[in-house]
Design a protein around this motif. Structure first.
Motif, PDB file in Angstrom:
ATOM      1  N   ASP A   1      38.489  32.038  32.700  1.00  0.00           N
ATOM      2  CA  ASP A   1      38.999  31.264  33.669  1.00  0.00           C
ATOM      3  C   ASP A   1      38.454  31.951  35.120  1.00  0.00           C
ATOM      4  O   ASP A   1      38.832  33.080  35.357  1.00  0.00           O
ATOM      5  N   PRO A   2      37.658  31.170  35.780  1.00  0.00           N
ATOM      6  CA  PRO A   2      37.090  31.718  37.263  1.00  0.00           C
ATOM      7  C   PRO A   2      38.241  32.385  38.015  1.00  0.00           C
ATOM      8  O   PRO A   2      37.956  33.392  38.428  1.00  0.00           O
ATOM      9  N   ASP A   3      39.279  31.416  38.205  1.00  0.00           N
ATOM     10  CA  ASP A   3      40.196  31.929  39.064  1.00  0.00           C
ATOM     11  C   ASP A   3      40.591  33.185  38.932  1.00  0.00           C
ATOM     12  O   ASP A   3      41.085  34.376  39.340  1.00  0.00           O
ATOM     13  N   VAL A   4      41.225  33.513  37.431  1.00  0.00           N
ATOM     14  CA  VAL A   4      41.769  34.734  36.634  1.00  0.00           C
ATOM     15  C   VAL A   4      40.775  35.887  36.780  1.00  0.00           C
ATOM     16  O   VAL A   4      41.351  36.749  37.399  1.00  0.00           O
ATOM     17  N   VAL A   5      39.601  35.695  36.533  1.00  0.00           N
ATOM     18  CA  VAL A   5      38.558  36.663  36.778  1.00  0.00           C
ATOM     19  C   VAL A   5      38.320  37.257  38.069  1.00  0.00           C
ATOM     20  O   VAL A   5      38.276  38.308  38.330  1.00  0.00           O
ATOM     21  N   GLU A   6      38.290  36.247  38.991  1.00  0.00           N
ATOM     22  CA  GLU A   6      38.174  36.575  40.402  1.00  0.00           C
ATOM     23  C   GLU A   6      39.507  37.325  40.946  1.00  0.00           C
ATOM     24  O   GLU A   6      39.439  38.548  41.515  1.00  0.00           O
ATOM     25  N   ALA A   7      40.694  37.007  40.663  1.00  0.00           N
ATOM     26  CA  ALA A   7      41.741  37.671  40.683  1.00  0.00           C
ATOM     27  C   ALA A   7      41.883  39.111  40.063  1.00  0.00           C
ATOM     28  O   ALA A   7      42.453  40.051  40.722  1.00  0.00           O
ATOM     29  N   GLN A   8      41.454  39.291  38.880  1.00  0.00           N
ATOM     30  CA  GLN A   8      41.344  40.729  38.237  1.00  0.00           C
ATOM     31  C   GLN A   8      40.329  41.489  38.985  1.00  0.00           C
ATOM     32  O   GLN A   8      40.660  42.672  39.265  1.00  0.00           O
ATOM     33  N   ALA A   9      39.153  40.965  39.246  1.00  0.00           N
ATOM     34  CA  ALA A   9      38.243  41.554  40.079  1.00  0.00           C
ATOM     35  C   ALA A   9      38.669  42.196  41.452  1.00  0.00           C
ATOM     36  O   ALA A   9      38.645  43.223  41.689  1.00  0.00           O
ATOM     37  N   ALA A  10      39.367  41.318  42.261  1.00  0.00           N
ATOM     38  CA  ALA A  10      40.160  41.722  43.473  1.00  0.00           C
ATOM     39  C   ALA A  10      40.974  42.796  43.032  1.00  0.00           C
ATOM     40  O   ALA A  10      41.199  43.906  44.073  1.00  0.00           O
ATOM     41  N   TYR A  11      41.958  42.759  41.897  1.00  0.00           N
ATOM     42  CA  TYR A  11      42.863  43.703  41.841  1.00  0.00           C
ATOM     43  C   TYR A  11      42.220  44.996  41.660  1.00  0.00           C
ATOM     44  O   TYR A  11      42.558  46.142  42.166  1.00  0.00           O
ATOM     45  N   LEU A  12      41.316  45.154  40.428  1.00  0.00           N
ATOM     46  CA  LEU A  12      40.797  46.388  40.328  1.00  0.00           C
ATOM     47  C   LEU A  12      40.127  46.928  41.597  1.00  0.00           C
ATOM     48  O   LEU A  12      40.036  48.206  41.870  1.00  0.00           O
ATOM     49  N   SER A  13      39.470  46.090  42.420  1.00  0.00           N
ATOM     50  CA  SER A  13      38.443  46.613  43.501  1.00  0.00           C
ATOM     51  C   SER A  13      39.560  47.342  44.299  1.00  0.00           C
ATOM     52  O   SER A  13      39.219  48.237  45.005  1.00  0.00           O
ATOM     53  N   ALA A  14      40.822  46.566  44.570  1.00  0.00           N
ATOM     54  CA  ALA A  14      41.877  47.235  45.577  1.00  0.00           C
ATOM     55  C   ALA A  14      42.319  48.494  45.062  1.00  0.00           C
ATOM     56  O   ALA A  14      42.443  49.333  45.898  1.00  0.00           O
ATOM     57  N   LEU A  15      42.531  48.414  43.809  1.00  0.00           N
ATOM     58  CA  LEU A  15      43.109  49.952  43.326  1.00  0.00           C
ATOM     59  C   LEU A  15      41.935  50.932  43.556  1.00  0.00           C
ATOM     60  O   LEU A  15      42.377  52.277  44.123  1.00  0.00           O
ATOM     61  N   ALA A  16      40.769  50.758  43.135  1.00  0.00           N
ATOM     62  CA  ALA A  16      39.650  51.766  43.404  1.00  0.00           C
ATOM     63  C   ALA A  16      39.502  51.987  44.630  1.00  0.00           C
ATOM     64  O   ALA A  16      39.278  53.257  45.058  1.00  0.00           O
ATOM     65  N   SER A  17      39.729  51.162  45.586  1.00  0.00           N
ATOM     66  CA  SER A  17      39.382  51.356  47.136  1.00  0.00           C
ATOM     67  C   SER A  17      40.349  52.074  47.502  1.00  0.00           C
ATOM     68  O   SER A  17      39.899  53.180  48.431  1.00  0.00           O
ATOM     69  N   ALA A  18      41.698  52.123  47.208  1.00  0.00           N
ATOM     70  CA  ALA A  18      42.767  52.854  47.788  1.00  0.00           C
ATOM     71  C   ALA A  18      42.536  54.280  47.277  1.00  0.00           C
ATOM     72  O   ALA A  18      43.005  55.229  48.093  1.00  0.00           O
ATOM     73  N   LEU A  19      41.781  54.469  46.120  1.00  0.00           N
ATOM     74  CA  LEU A  19      41.828  55.825  45.656  1.00  0.00           C
ATOM     75  C   LEU A  19      40.611  56.512  45.949  1.00  0.00           C
ATOM     76  O   LEU A  19      40.384  57.706  45.532  1.00  0.00           O
TER      77      LEU A  19
END
Length: 414
Positions: A114-132
């Motif tokens: 699902d495009p919306d889910v995939v984009e949300a997952q990507a945003a989440y993973l990127s946010a965690l990685a960026s914070a660390l």
């Protein structure tokens, strides 16, 4: 995460205070006490697990406070000399699924396509990685824990995809991790159906060719211990087998392999034999070239005040729920204290014909009881230290030399 150095020792962190539900009642003092008990074992890294619905309860909301708490955990670990790898999409843990409400029931949609889910997952993973990304003790992200189990049977409500869709999704998730924290070791992890079921959309080629290194999860309740006993050669060599099997699909002959999960599950391994199993498993894994490290499952026993876990999940810790070291923990501590070096090449390659390389439709033979699995184990029982080689690479002299393989044998030869 070079494989040329001595293998590392770590643990999958299961907090004593509330298990992974600790994110709901985050207590840094309790976490510090847990980390002190792990540092005392001489370990050098942890794998930690944010719960996806807690960190991203709405498709467009990644909670800043949750990320702040994750950073605090990583910092506390770093203060104790422990590096940290972070899983993102939990996903699945110890028989429980943790998926956010915006992917289920009235909002049911495929988490892989699902495009919306995939984009949300990507945003989440990127946010965690960026914070660390600025933390020196942050090793990298794992996309999620055995997320492939959502893609097919035996999951009761699977998100069906094909092999190409699985690969597309994995690359998208890892790109998001790289965007957030460039040049860290970002990986993905499947449970062993990816190696054993020719119909499963997540394949050996995905595991061995996508991400910074290959992650394998070794659990002998997959039929190995049932068939061969708790102290049989196949049971004690199971982790080493998966490490070596994974290399058959790797394009880089020295691609690092991370034994990311391995444990001593009762009753398949009786509690009084857990230390012996741990010792044999670690010794076998360390005899595999290009091993990045061993990360035991898990750190602390699950509190029996928590309900509905499969029985085997309660006692997998290296330490008890009140942080007392168990015999298996003593074994791991002894191994962690020993001088280590990279293993010598394995000179005998057992040829595997799993069909086409990308799909591996014939991989069922690699499962416990399968012709390839049993032949590999017969060789191991004779002390020949087998490697695994795809039939498509048998005529490639440069490839074989690069892996140090001097002789190839077939299943029929064993």
């Amino acid at each position: 995460m070079s494989s040329s150095s001595a293998p590392r020792f770590g643990v999958n962190y299961t907090p004593t205070n509330g298990w992974f539900h600790h994110w709901l009642d985050f207590d840094l003092d309790e976490i510090r006490a847990d980390l002190d008990s792990l540092a005392a074992l001489g370990l050098d890294h942890l794998r930690v697990f944010p719960l996806w619905p807690v960190f991203q309860p709405n498709r467009t909301l990644v909670r800043p406070r949750a990320i702040e708490q994750l950073v605090q955990l990583v910092d506390a670990a770093g203060e104790r000399g422990l590096d940290v790898a972070v899983d993102g999409l939990q996903g699945h843990l110890s028989s429980f699924d943790f998926v956010p409400s915006w992917t289920t029931t009235w909002h049911r949609r495929n988490i892989f396509t699902d495009p919306d889910v995939v984009e949300a997952q990507a945003a989440y993973l990127s946010a965690l990685a960026s914070a660390l990304s600025g933390r020196p003790h942050f090793l990298g992200m794992t996309v999620g824990n055995e997320v492939n189990q959502f893609a097919g049977a035996p999951h009761p409500d699977p998100d069906r995809i094909d092999r190409e869709q699985a690969g597309t999704w994995l690359r998208r998730m890892l790109d998001a991790c790289e965007k957030g924290a460039p040049e860290r070791a970002h990986v993905h992890a499947s449970y062993d159906v990816a190696w054993y079921d020719g119909d499963h959309p997540f394949t050996p080629a995905h595991s061995a060719r996508i991400g910074a290194m290959t992650a394998v999860h070794s659990w002998v309740f997959d039929g190995t211990a049932q068939r061969h006993g708790h102290d049989g050669v196949p049971t004690e060599q199971h982790a080493a087998y998966l490490i070596e099997l994974s290399k058959a699909w790797a394009e880089d002959v020295h691609r690092p392999v991370w034994l990311q999960e391995v444990g001593a599950p009762a009753p398949h391994v009786p509690p009084e034999r857990a230390a012996a199993f741990t010792d044999a498993t670690v010794a076998a894994a360390l005899d595999c070239p290009d091993l990045w490290g061993i990360t035991w499952w898990c750190s602390h026993d699950v509190d029996r005040g928590l309900a509905d876990f499969p029985e085997l999940e309660y006692g997998l810790g290296l330490l008890t729920h009140d942080r007392r070291v168990k015999p298996a923990g003593e074994v791991v501590a002894r191994w962690a204290a020993r001088p280590r070096r990279a293993a010598a090449p394995r000179q005998v390659g057992l040829v595997l014909d799993a069909g086409d390389v990308e799909g591996a439709p014939l991989r069922a033979q690699c499962a416990p009881g399968g012709a390839y699995f049993e032949a590999w184990m017969r060789l191991a029982a004779r002390g020949s230290r087998p490697a695994s080689v795809l039939v498509q690479r048998v005529g490639d002299a440069g490839y074989l030399a690069g892996r140090g393989i001097e002789e190839v044998v077939t299943v029929g030869d064993v």
